[in-house]
Structures are given as structure tokens and as C-alpha cells.
Design a protein around this motif. Structure first.
Motif, PDB file in Angstrom:
ATOM      1  N   VAL A 363       2.012  -2.653   3.275  1.00 53.01           N
ATOM      2  CA  VAL A 363       0.711  -1.994   3.365  1.00 53.01           C
ATOM      3  C   VAL A 363       0.935  -0.516   3.080  1.00 53.01           C
ATOM      4  CG1 VAL A 363      -1.280  -1.470   4.813  1.00 53.01           C
ATOM      5  CG2 VAL A 363      -0.082  -3.652   5.098  1.00 53.01           C
ATOM      6  N   VAL A 364       0.194   0.044   2.106  1.00 59.17           N
ATOM      7  CA  VAL A 364       0.364   1.439   1.697  1.00 59.17           C
ATOM      8  C   VAL A 364      -0.987   2.133   1.798  1.00 59.17           C
ATOM      9  CG1 VAL A 364       1.168   2.999  -0.101  1.00 59.17           C
ATOM     10  CG2 VAL A 364       2.163   0.698   0.090  1.00 59.17           C
ATOM     11  N   ARG A 370      -8.480   4.630   0.889  1.00 59.93           N
ATOM     12  CA  ARG A 370      -8.178   3.331   0.306  1.00 59.93           C
ATOM     13  C   ARG A 370      -6.843   2.812   0.831  1.00 59.93           C
ATOM     14  NH1 ARG A 370      -7.353   4.243  -5.273  1.00 59.93           N
ATOM     15  NH2 ARG A 370      -6.857   6.381  -4.637  1.00 59.93           N
ATOM     16  N   VAL A 371      -6.563   1.541   0.565  1.00 59.16           N
ATOM     17  CA  VAL A 371      -5.330   0.929   1.037  1.00 59.16           C
ATOM     18  C   VAL A 371      -4.850  -0.072  -0.008  1.00 59.16           C
ATOM     19  CG1 VAL A 371      -6.559  -0.902   2.281  1.00 59.16           C
ATOM     20  CG2 VAL A 371      -4.227  -0.295   2.962  1.00 59.16           C
ATOM     21  N   ALA A 372      -3.525  -0.132  -0.191  1.00 63.66           N
ATOM     22  CA  ALA A 372      -2.905  -1.129  -1.062  1.00 63.66           C
ATOM     23  C   ALA A 372      -2.162  -2.134  -0.191  1.00 63.66           C
ATOM     24  CB  ALA A 372      -1.946  -0.468  -2.042  1.00 63.66           C
ATOM     25  N   LEU A 396       7.885  -0.768  -5.601  1.00 64.66           N
ATOM     26  CA  LEU A 396       6.458  -1.038  -5.726  1.00 64.66           C
ATOM     27  C   LEU A 396       5.648  -0.135  -4.801  1.00 64.66           C
ATOM     28  CD1 LEU A 396       5.049  -4.560  -6.249  1.00 64.66           C
ATOM     29  CD2 LEU A 396       3.784  -2.957  -4.855  1.00 64.66           C
ATOM     30  N   ARG A 397       6.184   0.107  -3.614  1.00 63.98           N
ATOM     31  CA  ARG A 397       5.505   1.013  -2.687  1.00 63.98           C
ATOM     32  C   ARG A 397       5.416   2.427  -3.269  1.00 63.98           C
ATOM     33  NH1 ARG A 397       4.653   0.842   2.836  1.00 63.98           N
ATOM     34  NH2 ARG A 397       4.409   2.892   3.809  1.00 63.98           N
ATOM     35  N   ALA A 398       6.501   2.874  -3.908  1.00 65.61           N
ATOM     36  CA  ALA A 398       6.503   4.215  -4.492  1.00 65.61           C
ATOM     37  C   ALA A 398       5.492   4.317  -5.633  1.00 65.61           C
ATOM     38  CB  ALA A 398       7.899   4.552  -4.996  1.00 65.61           C
ATOM     39  N   TYR A 399       5.426   3.286  -6.486  1.00 69.61           N
ATOM     40  CA  TYR A 399       4.454   3.316  -7.588  1.00 69.61           C
ATOM     41  C   TYR A 399       3.025   3.366  -7.043  1.00 69.61           C
ATOM     42  CZ  TYR A 399       8.454   1.946 -10.470  1.00 69.61           C
ATOM     43  OH  TYR A 399       9.662   1.890 -11.098  1.00 69.61           O
ATOM     44  N   MET A 410       1.948  -2.915 -11.167  1.00 66.38           N
ATOM     45  CA  MET A 410       2.597  -4.203 -11.389  1.00 66.38           C
ATOM     46  C   MET A 410       3.505  -4.156 -12.618  1.00 66.38           C
ATOM     47  SD  MET A 410       2.474  -6.965  -9.550  1.00 66.38           S
ATOM     48  CE  MET A 410       0.880  -7.405  -8.885  1.00 66.38           C
ATOM     49  N   ALA A 411       3.067  -3.495 -13.681  1.00 67.60           N
ATOM     50  CA  ALA A 411       3.880  -3.411 -14.898  1.00 67.60           C
ATOM     51  C   ALA A 411       5.160  -2.620 -14.640  1.00 67.60           C
ATOM     52  CB  ALA A 411       3.075  -2.771 -16.019  1.00 67.60           C
TER      53      ALA A 411
END
Length: 710
Positions: A363-364, A370-372, A396-399, A410-411
Motif C-alpha cells: 500500500v503506497v 490518493r492511494v496505490a 514497484l513501490r518506488a515507481y 507496471m511497464a
């Protein structure tokens, strides 16, 4: 009365039968005792005919390799015998011995006994091992036959059943269940059974077959104390007690706790593996006063099997705890609080797999409330999969934190995994949600579609366009990950999960998804309780895969009005675009009902845009957003609407506030923004950054200007 006298050799001159006395070879051959001679320098071993028959090895297939001598034994026990021999050689012992199970070519199960004598040279170095091999199956059968007639079949059946159960035992709990779960113990007169495990200089009683005989005060005893389990661990010698009086005399401190059980005899056995005590077994008997030699040998042999199973189980538990700890350490320690939303996460390791897996969640928190949220699964069930998972999760968290769009996140993650020195791929489900508006963007990489439980309890699959799994897409040209837009209404809950939650061997995946949808529909209202319910229902069958799930629910009383946005691109060397940007700020403030702070917002936006144009090589993008008032959702009166001014550029360097001298003409932009805005800060945004400031609605209050955050 018949005369009794000792045997004496024949007198001189008396005729002696031919071949008398018999040679040692004849003694061994007639009694089924085989011999072996192991030359340690050449690493070759000779087996005579009887030894080959005992080990069920044909002459044509035995080439003198010592490993072939042990090849017919059960794999685990062959390794244990090999360790016993090596330990005897290393410790300078003169002899060693071991029992082992053997499955013959015709399918019959039996036992063999091996015993060897170490021959050393004048310097103490081991040169040869000369020993015997005996088919011990009949010995154990005869030992069982010497038990009381009424218990003969029950005793042998108990040994066979326990041995078979121990062969299937994986954990320490499985070992205790194999010993305590047999119903034949009552018929054998066993009043209670205790299993102790050596832990840090103490004996820990981990199981007791009878609840009524559990003594909490004796759960832990030191090895140097005068208790039977401690004694057999300390001396490595079994202890057989044949009367209550003997028990009370030898162990006066223990007897008051044992006397209510009414034992007439007891057997305590050390559990030895690789020459070291790992535990002890205690058996209390009713109506028993003696232990025949055969009974003692049978119990000692059973103790050997228990010790090997217990050692395997202890190693498994240690490995499993280590693996689970590694997996837990790689998952997020805390889940951030997201205003307007509630999040619940769960992870469960595989029940049958020895190693860990590559499932994860994350969870980011993103700018603007907003939240990812992420759920993924790296291929494989080993420490390598866990290591790849940890690296991929952090990347992925850093991106996501850098502000990249969902498809770009994702890419980039797929390219990162492709560049790692690994052949693993990963499936992943990534979503960015705005709890204030319910707007949600979902990207799927070879993963399972998420589910949504609506506020009225209806459950539906959220169809999501997908791309190839991470790590594979980069092998087939530029990765493409389409984005699916969805909206979560107030009270809706999004469920993301790994395939370990729904996949079962031999069952269709769609059946598992339907079962999960039913559990989601019928589950409790509380999100944390709902997560526990899903884990319990879907985790009931034993599975060889780990599982991860994430629930994101938008607050039921959240306002559904979307945030208003306006954008303006300002290019380098374009004064007209800067004028248009200032005009857009003033028009937006008037249209959104905040004209009282239009001058402050216009001046702050102008300073931020100017900084971007002066200190970077490219243009800038101005974004205005009116964030809705969350007060009705949280019951906080007076919390204002907020105008957020964001200026994006492609420079990696961050601005810093400084105190310019009296003669300097620049350096006051951020000082001015700090005094005008209610809050300001800097955040990563894609390959660049975003400098932002916020203005609260003057009609509802706010903080004193000049207090920066970020």
C-alpha cells in the motif's frame, strides 16, 4: 537328583568330532550374521554373502562402493547411519551401531542391524571398519512375541502404526499426534505418554497423551535436575522403573505429581539423533511390573525411530519459522492510514510446502489523498522467489511513489524484473484509487481479476484489461499495459488476491473464484473481520501455495462529488502562456467560489512557474485541483475545501528555501509562497518533480499562513 556341573574340555586322548569346534565363519553363516570390511584409505568395502543377503544386494550389482551398502536402506535412515559412522570416526570412538528399516525387492518391510569396530593405527587414525550386518526383522518380531499373550497383537500393531505415522510426520505437532493419537495405548495399559524436547539446557514437555496428567509446573525442567527425563537426556541411557516404591525412591520430587495417575511401572527413553540427545519419551504403565529384554529392545528401537522423526520435524519447524520470518520481513510492516478509505491485508504461508513463496501485497500513499494498492506473485516457492519478490516490491513501490501513471509503473516494473539475474516472472495487480471521488485506475499483468463487494452486499467481478506477466513483457518489445477505469461508490470494497487463495489441485480456478465470491458476499461488515473470514474459509483445505489478499473499502459516507481540475502547459520563452496561466488561476478561483484568495493563489502559482522556467531546461505544467471538503465524511466541522496548485517539471533537483542577502535580486520565491499558502511541499512526479501549495477556503478557516509541510 541329577548332578549339575560346568562343562570342561575333553581329557587328553579322548577322540574329538571332525571340525569341532566350529570356525567363526561357520558360526556367523549358520546364524545369518554377515560381515563387512571397509578400507577407509581406499574407500572400498567388502560384503560377504550373508551381508549381501541381509541388505538385499546382489553380487553382480555391488562394486565395493560404501554408498551402495547403504543404498537399500530408507533414504532418511541411510543418511542417519552415514552420519553416525562419520561422527564415530571423528570423535575417536572404538565402535558404533545402528538399526534401520529396509524395504526388500519383493515389497516386504524389515529391519537390519549394523555394528562396526573401528581399527586405528599407532597414531590414532582410523584405517578400517570391520563389522557385522544382521537381518533384525525376526528379532523385533520375537521381541513382540515375548510380550504378554493378550497384548501380543496390540503391541506389534501399535509399533507398526506409530512407525507408519512417524514416516508421514512433517512437524513436531505431527510427531506428537502420531504418538498420542493412537487408541491402542489404553489396551496396552499405558496410563500416559510424555514427549519432551531439549531446548537450551532444559527439557520442554511438548505433548501429553492424557489431559488429566498435564503438570504445568513440570513443563520445563533443567537437564541437571533429578527428574527421569532430565536423567536419560543427561546420561543417554534408558531408565526402566518397575514399581511405585522405586519411582518414589528415585524421584521424590516428581512422585507426588505422578502418584495420582496410578502407575505401576514406567519407561523413560532418550531420543538420540546423530549422537546428540534431542528429547525424551516417557511411558507410564498400569498393571505392569516387569520389562523383558525383548520389550526393552523394542522400546529402544521405537525410540530410535521417534528420534529420527523428531529431528526431521524440528529441522522442518526451524526452517519454516526462518522462512516465514524472512517472508514477513519482506512484507510491509505497517499499512498507512488513508483518509476516506479503510484497508485490510492478510498473508498466509503454505501449509504443506517446506519453503516460502513469492506472494506479496503493498500500500503506497500518493499525493492528493490518493492511494496505490498492489498484490503480486513471483513464480516459485523458495527463498529465491522471496528474494526476487522483495526486490520487485521495493522497485514497484518506488515507481508508484515517484508519481508515474499506472501503466508506466507496471511497464517499468516489468523491465526491472527482466534486467535482474533471474529466470522468474511475476503476476501483478496494481490499482490507484482516489477515496474522495471513488475514481480508480486498474492495471493487470497476468493476474486474476479483482472482485468488488458493493455497499448493498452484491459481489461482482471487475473485468480488467491485462498484459503479460512482469518480466515476460519486456522480452517481446515495448511492454503494453492497458488501464481500466472504474469507480468505487461509497461503501464499495475492492478485493485483490493472489491465486493461492482460490487455486486448488485438480479443481477449476473459476470454482475457487465463485467460492471466494460467496464468502465475500456472506462475510461480516467489518473490513478486518471480513479479511479474517475470507482467510479462514478459503484457507481450510491444505494448500501447497501461499496466499495474499488486500481489501480496500471507500467510506460509506464519502462525498461523491468529483474533484475539479484544470491544466495549463507553460513553455520556455512563452510570456503569453504565463499570462494565460495567471488568468486560469483567477477564473478557477471565481468559478469554484474562492475569490477571496485569488490574489494569493495567482501570485504563488506565478512564483512556482517562474522557478521552474528559470531553473530547469524545459517547460512546466500547472495543475489546479479543488479537493472536496471531507468534513461530512468524518464529522469534523470547519475543515475547509482546499485549492491545490501543482507545478510539474522534468528536473530531478529539488528547490530549497534560502535567505537572500539585501543586494540579491532572486531567491525570495519560496519565501513568498511560504507566507501566502496554508501548506506547501515537493513530491516526486514521474521522471521529475511536483512543487505544490494549498489554499484553504477563507470562509471555513485554516492554519496561519507561513507553516510549510513537506
Amino acid at each position: 537328583m541329577a548332578e549339575s556341573r560346568e562343562w570342561a574340555p575333553p581329557a587328553t586322548g579322548t577322540s574329538v568330532p571332525p571340525g569341532w569346534p566350529a570356525s567363526a565363519d561357520l558360526h556367523m553363516a549358520l546364524n545369518g550374521v554377515g560381515g563387512f570390511d571397509w578400507d577407509l584409505d581406499l574407500d572400498r568395502v567388502h560384503l560377504d554373502g550373508e551381508a549381501q543377503r541381509a541388505l538385499d544386494v546382489g553380487p553382480e550389482e555391488f562394486d565395493g562402493d560404501p554408498r551402495a551398502m547403504l543404498a537399500r536402506l530408507a533414504p532418511d535412515e541411510a543418511a542417519a547411519v552415514d552420519r553416525t559412522i562419520k561422527q564415530a570416526l571423528a570423535e575417536g570412538r572404538a565402535s558404533w551401531g545402528a538399526y534401520s528399516r529396509l524395504t526388500r525387492r519383493d515389497g516386504r518391510h524389515g529391519w537390519v542391524r549394523l555394528r562396526g569396530r573401528v581399527v586405528r593405527d599407532g597414531e590414532g587414525r582410523a584405517r578400517r571398519v570391520i563389522g557385522i550386518v544382521i537381518d533384525a526383522t525376526d528379532e523385533l518380531v520375537q521381541a513382540a512375541a515375548c510380550l504378554r499373550e493378550e497384548d501380543r497383537s496390540t503391541e506389534s500393531d501399535l509399533v507398526l502404526e506409530v512407525t507408519a505415522s512417524l514416516a508421514r510426520a512433517v512437524t513436531v505437532r505431527d510427531v506428537t499426534a502420531a504418538l498420542t493419537g493412537n487408541r491402542r495405548m489404553d489396551r496396552l495399559g499405558i496410563a500416559s505418554l510424555f514427549l519432551g524436547q531439549v531446548e537450551g539446557g532444559r527439557v520442554h514437555v511438548v505433548s501429553d497423551a492424557k489431559e488429566t496428567s498435564w503438570v504445568p509446573e513440570l513443563q520445563y525442567t533443567r537437564i541437571d535436575e533429578e527428574y527421569p527425563m532430565s536423567e536419560v537426556v543427561r546420561t543417554l541411557t534408558p531408565r526402566f522403573i518397575t514399581s511405585p516404591e522405586e519411582f518414589a525412591r528415585r524421584y521424590p520430587e516428581l512422585w507426588p505429581h505422578i502418584e495420582p495417575l496410578g502407575p505401576s511401572a514406567a519407561a523413560y527413553l532418550p531420543l538420540i539423533a546423530q549422537g546428540e540427545p534431542i528429547g525424551a519419551l516417557g511411558l507410564l504403565y498400569r498393571h505392569k511390573t516387569t520389562f523383558s529384554p525383548q520389550e526393552r529392545d523394542l522400546l529402544i528401537a521405537l525410540g530410535g525411530s521417534i528420534a529420527q522423526s523428531l529431528q526431521r520435524a524440528m529441522l522442518y519447524d526451524q526452517e519454516h519459522d526462518l522462512a516465514q520470518g524472512l517472508q514477513t520481513a519482506m512484507l510491509p510492516r505497517t499499512i498507512p492510514d488513508v483518509p476516506g478509505a479503510e484497508i485490510a491485508v492478510r498473508y498466509r504461508s503454505a501449509r504443506l510446502a517446506r519453503d516460502i513463496g513469492g506472494d506479496w501485497y503493498d500500500v503506497v500513499a500518493l499525493p492528493g489523498g490518493r492511494v496505490a494498492v498492489v498484490v503480486g506473485d513471483v513464480q516459485g516457492h523458495d527463498t529465491h522467489a522471496a528474494a526476487v519478490m522483495g526486490q520487485l516490491r521495493i522497485a514497484l513501490r518506488a515507481y508508484a511513489a515517484e508519481g508515474h501513471a499506472p501503466a508506466s509503473v507496471m511497464a517499468r516494473a516489468s523491465a526491472f524484473l527482466h534486467e535482474l539475474d533471474t529466470d522468474r516472472f511475476a503476476t501483478c495487480l496494481y490499482a490507484q484509487a482516489d477515496p474522495a471521488t471513488g475514481a480508480t485506475l486498474v492495471v493487470r499483468a497476468g493476474h486474476i481479476d479483482p472482485l468488488v463487494r458493493q455497499a448493498d452486499g452484491t459481489v461482482r467481478v471487475l473485468p480488467t484489461s491485462g498484459g503479460l506477466p512482469l518480466g515476460l513483457s519486456a522480452q517481446f518489445g515495448p511492454p503494453e499495459y492497458p488501464v481500466t477505469a472504474a469507480e468505487l461508490a461509497p461503501g464499495d470494497a475492492l478485493l485483490m488476491f493472489s491465486d493461492g487463495l482460490v487455486e486448488r489441485p485438480g479443481a477449476d480456478l473459476d470454482d475457487g473464484v465463485r467460492l471466494l465470491a460467496g464468502a465475500l458476499r456472506d462475510g461480516p461488515c467489518g473490513l478486518q473481520n471480513l479479511a479474517d473470514h475470507l482467510t479462514t474459509v478459503m484457507g481450510e483445505p491444505a494448500t501447497e501455495d501461499d496466499m495474499a489478499l488486500l481489501l480496500l473499502r471507500r467510506d460509506g459516507d464519502a462525498r461523491s462529488a468529483p474533484a475539479r481540475r484544470r491544466h495549463q502547459h507553460v513553455a520556455q520563452g512563452d510570456p503569453g502562456a504565463l499570462v494565460e496561466a495567471r488568468a486560469m488561476v483567477r477564473e478557477a478561483m471565481a468559478a469554484w467560489g474562492m475569490p477571496g484568495r485569488a490574489d494569493e493563489a495567482e501570485l504563488a502559482a506565478d512564483e512556482l512557474i517562474t522557478n521552474a522556467l528559470v531553473h530547469t531546461d524545459g517547460g512546466a505544467v500547472l495543475t489546479l485541483r479543488l479537493l472536496p471538503d471531507p468534513a461530512p465524511a468524518h464529522g469534523e466541522a470547519g475543515f475547509p475545501r482546499r485549492l491545490r496548485v501543482e507545478v510539474h517539471d522534468l528536473a530531478a533537483s529539488w528547490p530549497r528555501r534560502r535567505e537572500p542577502g539585501d543586494g540579491e535580486l532572486s531567491g525570495r520565491g519560496l519565501l513568498l509562497v511560504d507566507r501566502l499558502a496554508d501548506a506547501w511541499g515537493v513530491e516526486p512526479h514521474g521522471s521529475g518533480k511536483s512543487v505544490w501549495c494549498e489554499f484553504h477556503d477563507a470562509g471555513t478557516g485554516g492554519r496561519d499562513p507561513g507553516t510549510p509541510i513537506g
